[in-house]
Scaffold this active site. Structure first.
Site, PDB file in Angstrom:
ATOM      1  N   TYR A   1       0.861  -1.184   0.000  1.00  0.00           N
ATOM      2  CA  TYR A   1       0.000   0.000   0.000  1.00  0.00           C
ATOM      3  C   TYR A   1       0.898   1.233   0.000  1.00  0.00           C
ATOM      4  O   TYR A   1       2.012   1.210   0.521  1.00  0.00           O
ATOM      5  CB  TYR A   1      -0.895   0.029   1.245  1.00  0.00           C
ATOM      6  CG  TYR A   1      -2.060  -0.909   1.195  1.00  0.00           C
ATOM      7  CD1 TYR A   1      -3.132  -0.672   0.344  1.00  0.00           C
ATOM      8  CD2 TYR A   1      -2.116  -2.038   2.018  1.00  0.00           C
ATOM      9  CE1 TYR A   1      -4.215  -1.538   0.304  1.00  0.00           C
ATOM     10  CE2 TYR A   1      -3.189  -2.907   1.991  1.00  0.00           C
ATOM     11  CZ  TYR A   1      -4.233  -2.646   1.132  1.00  0.00           C
ATOM     12  OH  TYR A   1      -5.300  -3.503   1.092  1.00  0.00           O
TER      13      TYR A   1
ATOM     14  N   THR B   1      -1.528  -2.161  -4.467  1.00  0.00           N
ATOM     15  CA  THR B   1      -2.978  -2.069  -4.366  1.00  0.00           C
ATOM     16  C   THR B   1      -3.404  -0.613  -4.282  1.00  0.00           C
ATOM     17  O   THR B   1      -3.018   0.111  -3.362  1.00  0.00           O
ATOM     18  CB  THR B   1      -3.490  -2.848  -3.144  1.00  0.00           C
ATOM     19  OG1 THR B   1      -3.217  -4.248  -3.337  1.00  0.00           O
ATOM     20  CG2 THR B   1      -4.986  -2.657  -2.950  1.00  0.00           C
TER      21      THR B   1
ATOM     22  N   LYS C   1      -3.122  -3.405  -8.713  1.00  0.00           N
ATOM     23  CA  LYS C   1      -4.436  -3.963  -8.404  1.00  0.00           C
ATOM     24  C   LYS C   1      -5.400  -2.819  -8.096  1.00  0.00           C
ATOM     25  O   LYS C   1      -5.104  -1.962  -7.265  1.00  0.00           O
ATOM     26  CB  LYS C   1      -4.324  -4.899  -7.198  1.00  0.00           C
ATOM     27  CG  LYS C   1      -5.623  -5.580  -6.798  1.00  0.00           C
ATOM     28  CD  LYS C   1      -5.342  -6.538  -5.633  1.00  0.00           C
ATOM     29  CE  LYS C   1      -6.611  -7.227  -5.156  1.00  0.00           C
ATOM     30  NZ  LYS C   1      -7.577  -6.285  -4.559  1.00  0.00           N
TER      31      LYS C   1
ATOM     32  N   HIS D   1     -11.728  -4.007  -4.991  1.00  0.00           N
ATOM     33  CA  HIS D   1     -11.391  -4.419  -3.629  1.00  0.00           C
ATOM     34  C   HIS D   1     -12.473  -5.315  -3.029  1.00  0.00           C
ATOM     35  O   HIS D   1     -12.804  -5.240  -1.852  1.00  0.00           O
ATOM     36  CB  HIS D   1     -11.143  -3.209  -2.734  1.00  0.00           C
ATOM     37  CG  HIS D   1     -10.087  -3.459  -1.685  1.00  0.00           C
ATOM     38  ND1 HIS D   1      -8.750  -3.304  -1.927  1.00  0.00           N
ATOM     39  CD2 HIS D   1     -10.170  -3.868  -0.400  1.00  0.00           C
ATOM     40  CE1 HIS D   1      -8.058  -3.593  -0.838  1.00  0.00           C
ATOM     41  NE2 HIS D   1      -8.893  -3.949   0.103  1.00  0.00           N
TER      42      HIS D   1
END
Length: 397
Positions: free
Chosen positions: A130, A156, A254, A278
């Site tokens: 992250y 992500t 992602k 998500h």
């Protein structure tokens, strides 16, 4: 056959609900707000129909493929998910299961087990990052992943501050101190098998996130790391490009749901992207990922690998995603329910269920390999696809 064996992901979900304390199961199961996106992720697959063949099917089918520079035995990878307190072995059990079934795994930076332990169980591991803290903080986490032997990075981006659920979020403590244990005792005592698994280890469920710390430093709590993420400025595409330059191996972004952002990801130099919302835990009301997949695969599928996550519950769902342009899929809740139902064996069971479903669908479609699948194998209803971020199209598809 073991009495713990189950024949569908839905049965894994039922067994996990039966075995886990209510708040633990709820944390796995729910989506944000009304759960519109969570529901659409699953329901959209049901709108797609197959165009099967009745003669000339292949006696043998090849399910293996190559994803992010690694051969996998089936086009299903383990998606990174946060603290896995559903089972004492957590991510280590999942890693062993994935290795046993010949596939790769993503490990969350908010995972409950150190990357060094998880990668020892499955060397085909991608570390999920992250955008949290400073660039120096992020680089330290990358260096730890590199030193541990991670083969790739998953960045992500599909997570904003979506915390509310219309039915109420389960209580998740900062730490399991004596006060929290008393609060949690009534529901955990109603699930003695889950409690006994932890009792055998002599440890309580650990809510710290060791992969957010440098080796040797004390791991922050989940909410401590979450708080740092909330206070960090969201990344720009220039930041994504910079991070890509720091890692010379496979690099997956992602969270892409728009065609214009898929192109920005390609421009940033990524190896692959996952069409993702998500798992319905981001902005509620976002379309199902399978609706957004065709336009993104058409726009950039010849330049990068396109994966999909969200709503996979059957092997036939995997086949539908591949027919619409995905190289492979990532699963989250499906394997977590398997983990909750029966530990490592439960995760292996889920992968076996998906493998069997993929093989059956290939047989009915007359395909010898997952690489032969195409849109002609599906009946796609008018208006099914949603093309976001393309100036030439409206958002109604």
């Amino acid at each position: 056959m073991s009495t713990s064996w189950f024949e569908s992901v839905a049965e894994a979900q039922r067994l996990a609900k039966k075995r886990l304390p209510g708040s633990v199961f709820s944390a796995l199961h729910a989506g944000s707000e009304r759960g519109l996106t969570l529901a659409d992720n699953v329901a959209a697959f049901d709108e797609l129909r197959f165009a099967p063949r009745t003669a000339g099917q292949s006696g043998e089918r090849e399910l293996g493929t190559r994803v992010l520079d690694r051969d996998v035995a089936l086009p299903v990878l383990i998606s990174p998910t946060g603290v896995q307190a559903v089972h004492p072995e957590g991510e280590v059990a999942v890693a062993r299961a994935a290795a046993a079934r010949g596939t790769s795994m993503g490990l969350s930076s908010f995972g409950s087990k150190p990357i060094e332990e998880v990668i020892a169980a499955n060397p085909n591991l991608y570390f999920q990052v992250y955008w949290t803290g400073s660039r120096d903080d992020i680089l330290r986490r990358l260096e730890r992943a590199r030193a541990a032997g991670a083969i790739g990075i998953i960045l992500t981006l599909d997570w904003s501050f979506s915390h509310s659920r219309d039915w109420g979020s389960p209580h998740i403590p900062e730490r399991l101190n004596f006060r929290e244990l008393l609060r949690f005792a009534p529901e955990s005592l109603r699930k003695p098998r889950w409690l006994l698994e932890y009792a055998k280890t002599g440890r309580l469920p650990d809510l710290s996130v060791p992969n957010m710390a440098s080796p040797g430093d004390e791991a922050p709590t989940f909410f401590g790391a979450y708080g740092q993420w909330m206070q960090t400025r969201p990344p720009s595409w220039d930041d994504v490009r910079w991070l890509r330059e720091q890692w010379d191996g496979p690099f997956l972004v992602k969270g892409v749901i728009r065609v214009d952002e898929a192109r920005r990801a390609v421009d940033a130099g990524v190896s692959a992207l996952s069409v993702s919302n998500h798992g319905g835990n981001n902005l509620d009301g976002t379309p199902a990922t399978i609706r957004a997949l065709p336009a993104i695969a058409e726009a950039v599928g010849d330049q990068v690998e396109v994966l999909l996550d969200g709503g996979i519950r059957r092997g036939s769902d995997v086949v539908k995603a591949l027919a619409l342009g995905a190289r492979a899929v990532l699963i989250g809740r499906a394997y977590l329910w398997g983990l909750g139902a029966n530990g490592q064996a439960g995760v292996e069971n889920v992968l076996d269920v998906l493998r069997g479903g993929i093989d059956s669908a290939l047989l009915a479609l007359g395909k010898r390999s997952v690489h032969e699948l195409g849109r002609e194998d599906l009946v796609v209803p008018a208006g099914f696809a949603t093309e976001l971020g393309s100036p030439a199209k409206t958002h109604s598809g």
